[in-house]
Design an enzyme around this catalytic site. Sequence first.
Site, PDB file in Angstrom:
ATOM      1  N   GLY A  44      39.460  34.742  42.232  1.00 32.87           N
ATOM      2  CA  GLY A  44      40.299  35.157  43.367  1.00 32.87           C
ATOM      3  C   GLY A  44      41.570  34.633  43.255  1.00 32.87           C
ATOM      4  N   THR A  89      48.041  36.695  34.823  1.00 38.86           N
ATOM      5  CA  THR A  89      47.753  35.201  34.979  1.00 38.86           C
ATOM      6  C   THR A  89      48.678  34.698  36.161  1.00 38.86           C
ATOM      7  OG1 THR A  89      49.445  35.152  33.198  1.00 38.86           O
ATOM      8  CG2 THR A  89      47.397  34.727  32.464  1.00 38.86           C
ATOM      9  N   ALA A 139      50.232  39.514  46.884  1.00 32.05           N
ATOM     10  CA  ALA A 139      48.751  39.911  46.587  1.00 32.05           C
ATOM     11  C   ALA A 139      48.515  41.467  46.497  1.00 32.05           C
ATOM     12  CB  ALA A 139      47.728  39.243  47.372  1.00 32.05           C
ATOM     13  N   HIS A 140      48.842  42.253  47.458  1.00 29.70           N
ATOM     14  CA  HIS A 140      48.799  43.702  47.710  1.00 29.70           C
ATOM     15  C   HIS A 140      49.746  44.391  46.606  1.00 29.70           C
ATOM     16  CE1 HIS A 140      51.461  42.265  50.837  1.00 29.70           C
ATOM     17  NE2 HIS A 140      52.332  43.358  50.331  1.00 29.70           N
ATOM     18  N   HIS A 143      47.985  53.836  74.726  1.00 31.44           N
ATOM     19  CA  HIS A 143      48.578  52.818  75.775  1.00 31.44           C
ATOM     20  C   HIS A 143      47.656  52.062  76.375  1.00 31.44           C
ATOM     21  CE1 HIS A 143      51.200  51.528  79.003  1.00 31.44           C
ATOM     22  NE2 HIS A 143      50.565  51.910  79.616  1.00 31.44           N
TER      23      HIS A 143
HETATM   24  P1  FAD Z   1      47.013  34.990  40.804  1.00 29.56           P
HETATM   25  O1  FAD Z   1      46.432  35.160  42.166  1.00 29.56           O
HETATM   26  O2  FAD Z   1      48.198  33.796  40.589  1.00 29.56           O
HETATM   27  O3  FAD Z   1      45.886  34.684  39.844  1.00 29.56           O
HETATM   28  C1  FAD Z   1      46.118  34.384  38.359  1.00 29.56           C
HETATM   29  C2  FAD Z   1      44.830  33.612  37.530  1.00 29.56           C
HETATM   30  O4  FAD Z   1      44.975  33.747  36.477  1.00 29.56           O
HETATM   31  C3  FAD Z   1      44.722  32.305  38.317  1.00 29.56           C
HETATM   32  O5  FAD Z   1      43.408  32.111  38.962  1.00 29.56           O
HETATM   33  C4  FAD Z   1      44.776  31.452  37.133  1.00 29.56           C
HETATM   34  O6  FAD Z   1      43.812  30.283  37.044  1.00 29.56           O
HETATM   35  C5  FAD Z   1      44.517  32.456  35.869  1.00 29.56           C
HETATM   36  N1  FAD Z   1      45.046  32.229  34.749  1.00 29.56           N
HETATM   37  C6  FAD Z   1      46.458  31.715  34.361  1.00 29.56           C
HETATM   38  N2  FAD Z   1      46.296  31.619  32.949  1.00 29.56           N
HETATM   39  C7  FAD Z   1      45.042  32.000  32.379  1.00 29.56           C
HETATM   40  C8  FAD Z   1      44.684  31.756  31.074  1.00 29.56           C
HETATM   41  N3  FAD Z   1      45.472  31.591  30.137  1.00 29.56           N
HETATM   42  N4  FAD Z   1      43.159  31.998  30.985  1.00 29.56           N
HETATM   43  C9  FAD Z   1      42.433  32.235  32.011  1.00 29.56           C
HETATM   44  N5  FAD Z   1      42.854  32.277  33.445  1.00 29.56           N
HETATM   45  C10 FAD Z   1      44.297  32.067  33.552  1.00 29.56           C
HETATM   46  N6  FAD Z   1      50.783  36.992  49.082  1.00 29.56           N
HETATM   47  C11 FAD Z   1      50.564  38.138  50.156  1.00 29.56           C
HETATM   48  O7  FAD Z   1      50.628  38.984  49.576  1.00 29.56           O
HETATM   49  N7  FAD Z   1      50.114  37.657  51.118  1.00 29.56           N
HETATM   50  C12 FAD Z   1      50.047  36.254  51.602  1.00 29.56           C
HETATM   51  O8  FAD Z   1      49.677  35.978  52.774  1.00 29.56           O
HETATM   52  C13 FAD Z   1      50.235  35.454  50.739  1.00 29.56           C
HETATM   53  N8  FAD Z   1      50.309  33.995  50.879  1.00 29.56           N
HETATM   54  C14 FAD Z   1      50.548  33.054  49.967  1.00 29.56           C
HETATM   55  C15 FAD Z   1      50.526  31.708  50.392  1.00 29.56           C
HETATM   56  C16 FAD Z   1      50.488  30.711  49.504  1.00 29.56           C
HETATM   57  C17 FAD Z   1      50.616  29.445  49.766  1.00 29.56           C
HETATM   58  C18 FAD Z   1      50.720  31.019  48.297  1.00 29.56           C
HETATM   59  C19 FAD Z   1      50.913  30.236  47.127  1.00 29.56           C
HETATM   60  C20 FAD Z   1      51.018  32.568  47.773  1.00 29.56           C
HETATM   61  C21 FAD Z   1      50.866  33.500  48.690  1.00 29.56           C
HETATM   62  N9  FAD Z   1      50.872  34.944  48.345  1.00 29.56           N
HETATM   63  C22 FAD Z   1      50.534  35.745  49.319  1.00 29.56           C
HETATM   64  C23 FAD Z   1      51.278  35.118  46.881  1.00 29.56           C
HETATM   65  C24 FAD Z   1      50.057  35.627  46.271  1.00 29.56           C
HETATM   66  O9  FAD Z   1      49.036  34.664  46.420  1.00 29.56           O
HETATM   67  C25 FAD Z   1      50.348  36.025  44.726  1.00 29.56           C
HETATM   68  O10 FAD Z   1      51.156  37.382  44.822  1.00 29.56           O
HETATM   69  C26 FAD Z   1      48.889  36.686  44.353  1.00 29.56           C
HETATM   70  O11 FAD Z   1      47.825  35.816  44.261  1.00 29.56           O
HETATM   71  C27 FAD Z   1      49.403  37.280  42.947  1.00 29.56           C
HETATM   72  O12 FAD Z   1      48.278  37.839  42.142  1.00 29.56           O
HETATM   73  P2  FAD Z   1      47.823  37.775  40.716  1.00 29.56           P
HETATM   74  O13 FAD Z   1      46.507  38.106  40.371  1.00 29.56           O
HETATM   75  O14 FAD Z   1      49.214  38.322  39.740  1.00 29.56           O
HETATM   76  O15 FAD Z   1      47.968  36.147  40.230  1.00 29.56           O
END
Ligand code: FAD
Length: 467
Positions: A40, A144, A322-323, A446
């Site tokens: 997640g 990552t 996230a999206h 409405h």
């Molecule tokens: P991530 O979710 O960061 O996932 C990357 C994963 O890779 C991590 O679990 C990490 O453990 C893993 N990883 C890294 N390196 C390695 C490795 N070498 N080997 C194995 N695993 C590894 N976005 C929204 O759209 N709406 C929101 O409401 C929102 N709220 C947020 C609130 C907070 C407090 C924060 C901090 C962020 C928020 N975001 C929100 C941003 C959102 O969380 C990120 O944009 C999103 O999670 C990015 O997804 P990702 O898959 O690119 O990376």
Amino acid sequence: MADSFDAIVIGGGPGGYNAAIRLGQLGLKAACVDKRGSFGGTCLNIGCIPSKALLHASERFHEAETDFAKLGIKASVQLDLPAMMAQKEKVVGELTKCVEFLFRKNKVEGIVGEAKLIAPGQIAVRGKDGSSRTLTAKHVIIATGSDVSPLPGVTIDEDQIVSSTGALSLKSVPKRMLVVGAGVIGLELGSVWKRLGSEVTVIEFLDRITPGMDLEISKAFQRVLTKQGMSFQLSTKVTGVEKKKTGLSVTVEPAQGGQKSVIETDVMMVCIGRRPCTDNLGLETVGVTLDKRGRVVTDAHYRTNVAGIYAIGDCREGAMLAHKAEDEAVACAELIAGKAGHVNYDAIPSVVYTFPEVATVGKTEEDLKAAGVQYKVGKFPFTANARAKTIMATEGFVKILADAKTDRVLGCHILGAEAGNLMAEVVLAIEFGASSEDIARTCHSHPTLTEAVRQAAMAVEGWTMQM
Ligand code: FAD
Ligand code: NAI
């Protein structure tokens, strides 16, 4: 279990887990590796989900304290912070388990461990117990994500000096909280602790909050937050922090230098942006190019300069949302499977989940002016929306920007209750290349808040009928 896959995704966040699921749906043998211990990513574990759980709970608390009486409901309200935190953890636990379920459903192998590229198509995975495994695949997707950007000279201890992660799990309500950075995290989590009783002061380096947001909306947003009791010091920087028995003494000065002053606080939250996680991944070993900010460089098809290696989500350019990561995941998986994956970056909304919310999509007025595009503006305030009156949520307005000649919707910015949900129809309009008149002539139920969007669209051509 065989160690050879069609595709391996490194990172199990919204980018990584959605890519793996889509690859599985398309019949590819996929694995997703994440070192965290629960899938997640940032979003489900320490980002979107826990923050939204606390925003919801604290908003209900505040509402019960301040608005119930106006509605004729007498209640005596008490905060049970451990129970609020337990509810947040429960939601996080359920959703991270859902990812495991979806992996099983789509025949994705979820692997817990730290992944490192040792050659193109070859990955070493080190488990927390010291075990190691080598995986091979024709395609590798780097997903990552990102991590907290540090504030030079300040050490985050996640107790008194916290990042968003610590701010999501404080053991008690601090009397005073200093937020460094008036961006999305600062305003969302600052709102949580403000509602629960903290005095919140926000320090921002620039002369405005939420940089990049439409300026008119951003200014109105700051006024609303100020009215709620949050205080702002703009054009200010933190230059030092001293830990004392009684709390923290934080030294600040004008962004361009000048007279120093000291702010006493109990907790300081550092939220000045996030940086890509691209270290210790073996990217240099295989020769993947990074940009100046450490992000993986890709082309429009998420391909890096090394054949068979792709990148999506926060670790590459673009909004850290996230999206956005999810849409890139779907497109990248489809491209790998020989389909025509594509992301329309003009139609990626962004929401700040404060009360009221702020939602934005497409171009701001400042973007259009800078690009020399002729545009029309339609605005409609929630004070003139019947539903907003019934739910006592009349703050804010809808603003629609449309091309002056073609009337095509170019952007929309909403400050108001449910702004995030309201924005969905405008995102669809932009995706379909719709005009503001298309929205204006679409029947809206409405009494709903959605009527404010319709009235703003009518206002583009000057025929709003409700004010
Ligand atoms: P991530 O979710 O960061 O996932 C990357 C994963 O890779 C991590 O679990 C990490 O453990 C893993 N990883 C890294 N390196 C390695 C490795 N070498 N080997 C194995 N695993 C590894 N976005 C929204 O759209 N709406 C929101 O409401 C929102 N709220 C947020 C609130 C907070 C407090 C924060 C901090 C962020 C928020 N975001 C929100 C941003 C959102 O969380 C990120 O944009 C999103 O999670 C990015 O997804 P990702 O898959 O690119 O990376
Ligand atoms: P941000 O980029 O939104 O805001 C950081 C703020 O800190 C900016 O206003 C910046 O000018 C300011 N700043 C930078 N250096 C500073 C300094 N030295 N002193 C004072 N101020 C300084 O970053 P934030 O809030 O940390 O969030 C990180 C990312 O997480 C965002 O890019 C956002 O996309 C994502 N996120 C999204 C959410 C959502 O969609 N609702 C919620 C939370 C995070």
